[in-house]
Design a protein around this motif. Structure first.
Motif, PDB file in Angstrom:
ATOM      1  N   LEU A 200      20.843  37.265  48.849  1.00 50.64           N
ATOM      2  CA  LEU A 200      19.973  38.282  49.451  1.00 50.64           C
ATOM      3  C   LEU A 200      19.415  39.241  48.407  1.00 50.64           C
ATOM      4  CD1 LEU A 200      22.112  39.061  52.630  1.00 50.64           C
ATOM      5  CD2 LEU A 200      19.940  37.831  52.556  1.00 50.64           C
ATOM      6  N   GLY A 201      20.192  39.498  47.350  1.00 47.58           N
ATOM      7  CA  GLY A 201      19.759  40.423  46.313  1.00 47.58           C
ATOM      8  C   GLY A 201      18.942  39.781  45.210  1.00 47.58           C
ATOM      9  N   GLY A 202      18.800  38.440  45.240  1.00 52.62           N
ATOM     10  CA  GLY A 202      18.009  37.753  44.229  1.00 52.62           C
ATOM     11  C   GLY A 202      18.615  37.789  42.846  1.00 52.62           C
ATOM     12  N   VAL A 203      19.947  37.725  42.768  1.00 51.15           N
ATOM     13  CA  VAL A 203      20.624  37.754  41.472  1.00 51.15           C
ATOM     14  C   VAL A 203      21.544  36.538  41.357  1.00 51.15           C
ATOM     15  CG1 VAL A 203      20.562  40.274  41.377  1.00 51.15           C
ATOM     16  CG2 VAL A 203      22.579  39.135  42.328  1.00 51.15           C
ATOM     17  N   GLU A 204      22.020  36.291  40.151  1.00 48.71           N
ATOM     18  CA  GLU A 204      22.996  35.241  39.898  1.00 48.71           C
ATOM     19  C   GLU A 204      24.379  35.883  39.816  1.00 48.71           C
ATOM     20  OE1 GLU A 204      24.244  31.994  36.447  1.00 48.71           O
ATOM     21  OE2 GLU A 204      22.865  33.625  36.001  1.00 48.71           O
ATOM     22  N   VAL A 205      25.332  35.381  40.594  1.00 47.56           N
ATOM     23  CA  VAL A 205      26.653  35.999  40.628  1.00 47.56           C
ATOM     24  C   VAL A 205      27.659  35.173  39.837  1.00 47.56           C
ATOM     25  CG1 VAL A 205      27.387  34.861  42.785  1.00 47.56           C
ATOM     26  CG2 VAL A 205      28.416  37.044  42.108  1.00 47.56           C
ATOM     27  N   ILE A 206      28.522  35.855  39.110  1.00 46.85           N
ATOM     28  CA  ILE A 206      29.698  35.283  38.456  1.00 46.85           C
ATOM     29  C   ILE A 206      30.892  35.950  39.108  1.00 46.85           C
ATOM     30  CG2 ILE A 206      30.904  34.843  36.305  1.00 46.85           C
ATOM     31  CD1 ILE A 206      28.116  33.611  36.390  1.00 46.85           C
ATOM     32  N   ASN A 207      31.681  35.181  39.860  1.00 42.40           N
ATOM     33  CA  ASN A 207      32.786  35.743  40.638  1.00 42.40           C
ATOM     34  C   ASN A 207      34.105  35.534  39.896  1.00 42.40           C
ATOM     35  OD1 ASN A 207      34.483  36.749  42.562  1.00 42.40           O
ATOM     36  ND2 ASN A 207      33.914  35.325  44.176  1.00 42.40           N
ATOM     37  N   LEU A 208      34.638  36.606  39.330  1.00 41.38           N
ATOM     38  CA  LEU A 208      35.905  36.550  38.601  1.00 41.38           C
ATOM     39  C   LEU A 208      37.076  37.007  39.469  1.00 41.38           C
ATOM     40  CD1 LEU A 208      34.809  37.984  35.120  1.00 41.38           C
ATOM     41  CD2 LEU A 208      34.700  35.628  35.974  1.00 41.38           C
ATOM     42  N   SER A 209      36.902  36.974  40.780  1.00 45.20           N
ATOM     43  CA  SER A 209      37.957  37.448  41.685  1.00 45.20           C
ATOM     44  C   SER A 209      39.129  36.474  41.700  1.00 45.20           C
ATOM     45  CB  SER A 209      37.390  37.607  43.096  1.00 45.20           C
ATOM     46  OG  SER A 209      36.311  38.523  43.086  1.00 45.20           O
ATOM     47  N   GLN A 210      40.325  37.030  41.888  1.00 37.25           N
ATOM     48  CA  GLN A 210      41.545  36.239  41.831  1.00 37.25           C
ATOM     49  C   GLN A 210      42.442  36.597  43.013  1.00 37.25           C
ATOM     50  OE1 GLN A 210      42.627  37.426  37.656  1.00 37.25           O
ATOM     51  NE2 GLN A 210      42.866  35.220  37.456  1.00 37.25           N
ATOM     52  N   ALA A 211      42.591  35.652  43.923  1.00 39.61           N
ATOM     53  CA  ALA A 211      43.473  35.864  45.061  1.00 39.61           C
ATOM     54  C   ALA A 211      44.889  36.173  44.585  1.00 39.61           C
ATOM     55  CB  ALA A 211      43.485  34.620  45.957  1.00 39.61           C
ATOM     56  N   GLY A 212      45.503  37.188  45.198  1.00 34.80           N
ATOM     57  CA  GLY A 212      46.869  37.550  44.852  1.00 34.80           C
ATOM     58  C   GLY A 212      47.007  38.328  43.570  1.00 34.80           C
ATOM     59  N   ASN A 213      45.893  38.687  42.945  1.00 34.42           N
ATOM     60  CA  ASN A 213      45.936  39.387  41.670  1.00 34.42           C
ATOM     61  C   ASN A 213      45.042  40.629  41.740  1.00 34.42           C
ATOM     62  OD1 ASN A 213      47.583  37.569  39.599  1.00 34.42           O
ATOM     63  ND2 ASN A 213      46.461  36.204  40.966  1.00 34.42           N
ATOM     64  N   ALA A 214      44.105  40.795  40.807  1.00 37.15           N
ATOM     65  CA  ALA A 214      43.260  41.990  40.755  1.00 37.15           C
ATOM     66  C   ALA A 214      44.101  43.251  40.657  1.00 37.15           C
ATOM     67  CB  ALA A 214      42.331  42.058  41.973  1.00 37.15           C
ATOM     68  N   LEU A 215      44.953  43.286  39.645  1.00 37.25           N
ATOM     69  CA  LEU A 215      45.900  44.386  39.438  1.00 37.25           C
ATOM     70  C   LEU A 215      45.552  45.196  38.190  1.00 37.25           C
ATOM     71  CD1 LEU A 215      49.122  42.374  40.336  1.00 37.25           C
ATOM     72  CD2 LEU A 215      47.967  44.074  41.751  1.00 37.25           C
ATOM     73  N   LEU A 216      44.251  45.317  37.918  1.00 38.85           N
ATOM     74  CA  LEU A 216      43.773  46.043  36.744  1.00 38.85           C
ATOM     75  C   LEU A 216      44.314  45.426  35.455  1.00 38.85           C
ATOM     76  CD1 LEU A 216      44.128  49.700  38.086  1.00 38.85           C
ATOM     77  CD2 LEU A 216      42.036  48.319  37.976  1.00 38.85           C
ATOM     78  N   ASP A 217      44.367  44.088  35.436  1.00 40.80           N
ATOM     79  CA  ASP A 217      44.866  43.373  34.262  1.00 40.80           C
ATOM     80  C   ASP A 217      43.930  43.603  33.079  1.00 40.80           C
ATOM     81  OD1 ASP A 217      47.117  41.879  35.533  1.00 40.80           O
ATOM     82  OD2 ASP A 217      45.470  41.103  36.753  1.00 40.80           O
ATOM     83  N   PRO A 218      44.450  44.053  31.946  1.00 42.05           N
ATOM     84  CA  PRO A 218      43.575  44.343  30.801  1.00 42.05           C
ATOM     85  C   PRO A 218      42.771  43.145  30.323  1.00 42.05           C
ATOM     86  CG  PRO A 218      45.708  45.397  30.503  1.00 42.05           C
ATOM     87  CD  PRO A 218      45.835  44.511  31.707  1.00 42.05           C
ATOM     88  N   TYR A 219      43.321  41.914  30.454  1.00 37.47           N
ATOM     89  CA  TYR A 219      42.567  40.754  29.969  1.00 37.47           C
ATOM     90  C   TYR A 219      41.306  40.518  30.798  1.00 37.47           C
ATOM     91  CZ  TYR A 219      45.426  38.348  33.559  1.00 37.47           C
ATOM     92  OH  TYR A 219      46.053  37.972  34.723  1.00 37.47           O
TER      93      TYR A 219
END
Length: 378
Positions: A200-219
Motif C-alpha cells: 500500500l505504501g509503494g515501498v520494498e520491505v525487508i522484514n527482520l522480525s523474529q518470533a519469540g525474540n525481539a529483545l533489543l539484541d545488539p546484533y
C-alpha cells in the motif's frame, strides 16, 4: 519450449528479503540475518526463526509460461498431533498481481515433545510446485516463500528465458519486531502485515522480525546500522514483557542503546518506534507468561519492583522518543494499539497472536498512519 534449469545463485535470480544464504546438502537456505550473528544467539530458537523466510522472495523477469520450483521444507510435529504443522504457502506475483499460490510440500519433519523439545528428525525429500498458464511476454515475477517454514531452495525451472530484474526504484523499508511482525499465522507470505503495508505504501520491505525474540539484541541493531535503508521501524515490547526480560531501570537504557547503534549508520533516516498492540493479559500484569489449559496466555508477574507491563512499556517508549526528538527530529512514535486495539481482543487467537484477518487489517492501518502525507514515512 522444454523446461530449463535456472541457477538460484550467481545467475539472473535476485533473492530479496534475505541477508545471507546458507549452503546445505539440498541447496541453499535463505537467512534473514547475516552469518556473523549466528555465534551470538543466546537461544537456539533465534536461528530457527531466522531461517523462516518471512518476506523473502525470488525476483526475476521471464517470458516463461510455466515455472517449476523445487524446495525442501522443515516443519515440526508434536508427538500428540497426527500430522505435521502446516508448511504454509508459496505465492506467485506477476507484474505485482497475485498469479497463484501453492501449498509448500512437506519435507523434513522434526518430531517434538509437548514442551517443544526436538525428539527426532524424520528426513524428507524435496518437493516440486508448478505454476502454469502464465501470461505471454516478458513480465516481472516474484515468488514468495512461506513465512513460517524454513525452506531450502533446490531448483528453479522455466520454459522460457529468465532475466535479472530491473532496478527497483522503490524506497527500502527495514522492519524489526517479534512474532506479531513475523506473522507466522498469516494466511500466506503476502498476508503478513509488513508486506500488506509495503504494498500500500509503494515501498520494498525487508522484514527482520523474529518470533519469540525481539529483545533489543545488539546484533540486530548492528545489522540494521550496516544495511541500506530509506525507512526503519522497530516494534518493541511484547516479548520483553512476556519473558520478563528487563526491569524499568534497565529497559530505557537498552532502548537508547539500540537506537544509538542504528543512528550510527542512519543518522537522518525516518525511524518509527512502535509499541505493542493490545494484549489484555499483559496490559497491567507483568510477565512471565504461561499457556493455560484453554490455549490462551496468562501473565504471572508481580508489578512491584519495576517489573514491566505493556502500559509501562508504552509510557517508556513514548517518553524516550519525546526526549530524543529535540536532537533527532526524524524519530517518531506509534502506539501499537492504533494497529490492533484492546477492543479487538477476540482477534487474538491465543490471547497474544492476531488472526490472519487481523494481520491484514494491521497492515492497512500501518500504511494509513505511516505513509500518509503527514506521516513519518511520507
Amino acid at each position: 519450449m522444454a523446461m530449463r534449469a535456472v541457477p538460484l545463485v550467481g545467475g539472473p535470480v535476485e533473492l530479496r528479503g534475505a541477508l545471507d544464504l546458507e549452503i546445505t546438502q539440498a541447496g541453499v537456505m535463505p537467512r534473514r540475518l547475516p552469518a556473523w550473528t549466528k555465534e551470538q544467539y543466546q537461544d537456539p530458537s533465534a536461528y530457527g526463526v531466522t531461517v523462516m523466510p518471512s518476506g523473502v522472495r525470488l525476483v526475476f523477469r521471464t517470458d516463461a509460461r510455466e515455472l517449476e520450483f523445487e524446495v525442501l521444507t522443515s516443519t515440526g510435529q508434536l508427538d500428540t498431533d497426527p500430522e505435521p504443522r502446516p508448511t504454509g504457502m508459496l505465492e506467485l506475483l506477476v507484474d505485482g498481481v497475485p498469479a497463484g499460490r501453492r501449498q509448500a510440500p512437506v519435507g523434513n519433519v522434526l518430531r517434538m515433545s509437548a514442551h517443544g523439545a526436538v525428539q527426532r528428525l524424520t528426513p524428507g525429500e524435496p518437493g516440486t510446485v508448478r505454476f502454469a498458464g502464465l501470461p505471454a511476454g516478458m513480465k516481472d515475477v516474484e515468488l514468495w516463500l512461506p513465512q513460517q517454514t524454513p525452506t531450502e531452495l533446490v531448483a528453479l525451472r522455466a520454459d522460457g528465458d529468465v532475466l535479472a530484474p530491473l532496478p527497483d526504484g522503490r524506497r527500502r523499508w527495514v522492519h524489526h519486531g517479534s512474532s506479531i511482525s513475523h506473522c507466522i499465522d498469516a494466511d500466506g507470505p503476502t498476508g503478513t502485515w509488513p508486506v500488506v503495508a509495503a504494498a500500500l505504501g509503494g515501498v520494498e520491505v525487508i522484514n527482520l522480525s523474529q518470533a519469540g525474540n525481539a529483545l533489543l539484541d545488539p546484533y540486530v541493531a548492528r545489522t540494521i546500522r550496516d544495511m541500506p535503508a530509506d525507512l526503519i521501524s522497530l516494534k518493541v515490547g511484547i516479548n520483553i514483557v512476556g519473558m520478563a526480560a528487563f526491569r524499568k531501570r534497565t529497559f530505557g537504557p537498552a532502548v537508547h542503546g539500540f537506537l544509538d547503534t542504528i543512528r550510527d549508520g542512519h543518522p537522518d533516516t525516518p525511524l518509527l518506534l512502535v509499541s505493542p498492540v493490545g494484549c489484555p493479559a499483559l496490559e497491567e500484569t507483568p510477565g512471565p507468561t504461561v499457556l493455560g489449559l484453554d490455549g490462551r496466555i496468562a501473565a504471572l508477574g508481580d508489578p512491584a519492583g519495576g517489573a514491566l507491563s505493556l502500559e509501562v512499556v508504552r509510557a517508556e517508549l513514548a517518553r524516550i522518543v519525546a526526549a530524543r526528538q529535540a536532537r533527532d527530529p526524524h524519530l517518531h512514535y506509534l502506539d501499537g494499539r492504533e494497529l490492533l486495539g484492546l477492543d479487538e481482543a477476540d482477534d487474538l487467537a491465543d490471547g497474544l497472536h492476531p488472526t490472519a484477518a487481523a494481520y491484514r487489517r494491521m497492515g492497512k492501518r500501518f500504511a494509513t498512519r505511516a505513509f500518509a502525507d503527514d506521516g513519518p514515512f511520507s
